[in-house]
Design a protein around this motif. Sequence first.
Motif, mmCIF file in Angstrom:
data_model
loop_
_atom_site.group_PDB
_atom_site.id
_atom_site.type_symbol
_atom_site.label_atom_id
_atom_site.label_comp_id
_atom_site.label_asym_id
_atom_site.label_seq_id
_atom_site.Cartn_x
_atom_site.Cartn_y
_atom_site.Cartn_z
ATOM 1 N N GLU A 53 -6.525 -23.093 52.709
ATOM 2 C CA GLU A 53 -7.291 -21.858 52.576
ATOM 3 C C GLU A 53 -8.374 -22.069 51.519
ATOM 4 O O GLU A 53 -8.268 -22.978 50.695
ATOM 5 C CB GLU A 53 -6.369 -20.715 52.109
ATOM 6 C CG GLU A 53 -5.238 -20.399 53.056
ATOM 7 C CD GLU A 53 -5.717 -19.756 54.341
ATOM 8 O OE1 GLU A 53 -6.631 -18.921 54.286
ATOM 9 O OE2 GLU A 53 -5.184 -20.113 55.397
ATOM 10 N N PRO A 54 -9.394 -21.205 51.511
ATOM 11 C CA PRO A 54 -10.373 -21.307 50.427
ATOM 12 C C PRO A 54 -9.671 -21.118 49.074
ATOM 13 O O PRO A 54 -8.737 -20.327 48.972
ATOM 14 C CB PRO A 54 -11.332 -20.141 50.688
ATOM 15 C CG PRO A 54 -11.123 -19.766 52.114
ATOM 16 C CD PRO A 54 -9.719 -20.160 52.462
ATOM 17 N N PRO A 55 -10.085 -21.865 48.052
ATOM 18 C CA PRO A 55 -9.425 -21.741 46.750
ATOM 19 C C PRO A 55 -9.557 -20.326 46.193
ATOM 20 O O PRO A 55 -10.565 -19.652 46.423
ATOM 21 C CB PRO A 55 -10.162 -22.735 45.866
ATOM 22 C CG PRO A 55 -11.143 -23.445 46.719
ATOM 23 C CD PRO A 55 -11.167 -22.806 48.060
ATOM 24 N N ILE A 56 -8.531 -19.909 45.478
ATOM 25 C CA ILE A 56 -8.569 -18.594 44.832
ATOM 26 C C ILE A 56 -8.712 -18.812 43.329
ATOM 27 O O ILE A 56 -8.343 -19.862 42.811
ATOM 28 C CB ILE A 56 -7.305 -17.759 45.131
ATOM 29 C CG1 ILE A 56 -6.059 -18.384 44.478
ATOM 30 C CG2 ILE A 56 -7.113 -17.549 46.619
ATOM 31 C CD1 ILE A 56 -4.850 -17.469 44.436
ATOM 32 N N PRO A 57 -9.255 -17.814 42.626
ATOM 33 C CA PRO A 57 -9.266 -17.924 41.160
ATOM 34 C C PRO A 57 -7.825 -17.897 40.653
ATOM 35 O O PRO A 57 -6.976 -17.220 41.228
ATOM 36 C CB PRO A 57 -10.012 -16.666 40.700
ATOM 37 C CG PRO A 57 -10.430 -15.935 41.918
ATOM 38 C CD PRO A 57 -9.834 -16.583 43.122
ATOM 39 N N ILE A 58 -7.553 -18.647 39.603
ATOM 40 C CA ILE A 58 -6.196 -18.642 39.037
ATOM 41 C C ILE A 58 -5.887 -17.213 38.599
ATOM 42 O O ILE A 58 -6.639 -16.606 37.846
ATOM 43 C CB ILE A 58 -6.095 -19.605 37.837
ATOM 44 C CG1 ILE A 58 -6.349 -21.041 38.281
ATOM 45 C CG2 ILE A 58 -4.728 -19.479 37.154
ATOM 46 C CD1 ILE A 58 -5.309 -21.604 39.220
ATOM 47 N N PRO A 59 -4.783 -16.657 39.090
ATOM 48 C CA PRO A 59 -4.459 -15.269 38.720
ATOM 49 C C PRO A 59 -3.960 -15.186 37.280
ATOM 50 O O PRO A 59 -3.426 -16.149 36.737
ATOM 51 C CB PRO A 59 -3.333 -14.901 39.691
ATOM 52 C CG PRO A 59 -2.729 -16.199 40.094
ATOM 53 C CD PRO A 59 -3.817 -17.227 40.021
ATOM 54 N N ARG A 60 -4.161 -14.036 36.672
ATOM 55 C CA ARG A 60 -3.612 -13.769 35.334
ATOM 56 C C ARG A 60 -2.161 -13.305 35.441
ATOM 57 O O ARG A 60 -1.388 -13.472 34.519
ATOM 58 C CB ARG A 60 -4.416 -12.687 34.624
ATOM 59 C CG ARG A 60 -5.828 -13.042 34.367
ATOM 60 C CD ARG A 60 -5.979 -13.596 32.990
ATOM 61 N NE ARG A 60 -7.398 -13.730 32.680
ATOM 62 C CZ ARG A 60 -7.861 -14.702 31.952
ATOM 63 N NH1 ARG A 60 -7.065 -15.602 31.451
ATOM 64 N NH2 ARG A 60 -9.148 -14.781 31.713
ATOM 65 N N ILE A 61 -1.828 -12.684 36.586
ATOM 66 C CA ILE A 61 -0.516 -12.078 36.794
ATOM 67 C C ILE A 61 0.045 -12.545 38.138
ATOM 68 O O ILE A 61 -0.671 -12.549 39.139
ATOM 69 C CB ILE A 61 -0.622 -10.536 36.842
ATOM 70 C CG1 ILE A 61 -1.336 -9.962 35.630
ATOM 71 C CG2 ILE A 61 0.740 -9.885 37.084
ATOM 72 C CD1 ILE A 61 -0.547 -9.872 34.382
ATOM 73 N N ILE A 62 1.321 -12.898 38.141
ATOM 74 C CA ILE A 62 2.046 -13.144 39.385
ATOM 75 C C ILE A 62 3.183 -12.134 39.454
ATOM 76 O O ILE A 62 3.930 -11.970 38.482
ATOM 77 C CB ILE A 62 2.606 -14.577 39.462
ATOM 78 C CG1 ILE A 62 1.461 -15.589 39.520
ATOM 79 C CG2 ILE A 62 3.527 -14.735 40.683
ATOM 80 C CD1 ILE A 62 1.916 -17.047 39.497
ATOM 81 N N LEU A 63 3.280 -11.433 40.570
ATOM 82 C CA LEU A 63 4.417 -10.553 40.865
ATOM 83 C C LEU A 63 5.302 -11.349 41.814
ATOM 84 O O LEU A 63 4.879 -11.695 42.921
ATOM 85 C CB LEU A 63 3.941 -9.254 41.513
ATOM 86 C CG LEU A 63 2.932 -8.437 40.705
ATOM 87 C CD1 LEU A 63 2.495 -7.207 41.494
ATOM 88 C CD2 LEU A 63 3.509 -8.031 39.369
ATOM 89 N N LEU A 64 6.521 -11.631 41.376
ATOM 90 C CA LEU A 64 7.356 -12.616 42.059
ATOM 91 C C LEU A 64 8.698 -12.039 42.495
ATOM 92 O O LEU A 64 9.454 -11.522 41.677
ATOM 93 C CB LEU A 64 7.615 -13.789 41.093
ATOM 94 C CG LEU A 64 8.522 -14.909 41.554
ATOM 95 C CD1 LEU A 64 7.896 -15.677 42.720
ATOM 96 C CD2 LEU A 64 8.818 -15.848 40.384
ATOM 97 N N ASP A 65 8.985 -12.166 43.780
ATOM 98 C CA ASP A 65 10.321 -11.874 44.288
ATOM 99 C C ASP A 65 11.184 -13.106 44.022
ATOM 100 O O ASP A 65 10.673 -14.214 43.885
ATOM 101 C CB ASP A 65 10.235 -11.580 45.791
ATOM 102 C CG ASP A 65 11.555 -11.122 46.389
ATOM 103 O OD1 ASP A 65 12.436 -10.665 45.634
ATOM 104 O OD2 ASP A 65 11.706 -11.227 47.621
ATOM 105 N N LEU A 66 12.487 -12.925 43.934
ATOM 106 C CA LEU A 66 13.372 -14.076 43.718
ATOM 107 C C LEU A 66 13.969 -14.603 45.012
ATOM 108 O O LEU A 66 14.073 -15.808 45.204
ATOM 109 C CB LEU A 66 14.522 -13.717 42.758
ATOM 110 C CG LEU A 66 14.151 -13.485 41.309
ATOM 111 C CD1 LEU A 66 15.409 -13.312 40.466
ATOM 112 C CD2 LEU A 66 13.285 -14.601 40.748
ATOM 113 N N ASN A 67 14.350 -13.711 45.907
ATOM 114 C CA ASN A 67 15.072 -14.104 47.120
ATOM 115 C C ASN A 67 14.106 -14.275 48.276
ATOM 116 O O ASN A 67 13.750 -13.308 48.944
ATOM 117 C CB ASN A 67 16.139 -13.052 47.449
ATOM 118 C CG ASN A 67 17.108 -12.873 46.306
ATOM 119 O OD1 ASN A 67 17.613 -13.841 45.761
ATOM 120 N ND2 ASN A 67 17.348 -11.629 45.920
ATOM 121 N N MET A 68 13.667 -15.535 48.471
ATOM 122 C CA MET A 68 12.719 -15.841 49.535
ATOM 123 C C MET A 68 13.134 -17.119 50.241
ATOM 124 O O MET A 68 13.822 -17.950 49.653
ATOM 125 C CB MET A 68 11.307 -16.034 48.950
ATOM 126 C CG MET A 68 10.727 -14.813 48.280
ATOM 127 S SD MET A 68 9.116 -15.152 47.547
ATOM 128 C CE MET A 68 9.569 -16.227 46.187
#
Length: 142
Positions: A53-68
Amino acid sequence: MSDKTINILLVEDDEVDVMNVKRAFMKNNLTNPMYHTGNGLEALALLRGESGEPPIPIPRIILLDLNMPRMGGIEFLHELRKDPALKNISVFVMTTSNEDKDKVDAYNLNVAGYILKPLSMENFVSAVSILKNYWTLCEYPG
């Protein structure tokens, strides 16, 4: 307070939860750019520019699920914290897991917060409002 754009990456495999996060952002008038992946492997590939995919800017925040599937949140955190270019990203776990082991593992990997996914939309909107206040007050290096 910096007025720089806060890019957000949502790492979540459940489409209902993805829609709930987007709805909660809308109800809080958050217009931050949000990127989405469905598991830790996809997130690492996107962050490292290896996804095709086209590169994205490095995010300041990640919202992360655990069970994936494929790579869960704790595994993802281990990889993220080992990567010199990504290790300083603020991560908030948003999960249904109320297991002490998951909480300890997440905090040992320097998460900024561990949030149990609320059952009601009203509580979810409130949780996102609190997150907004947090990252609005935080200063980040240039």
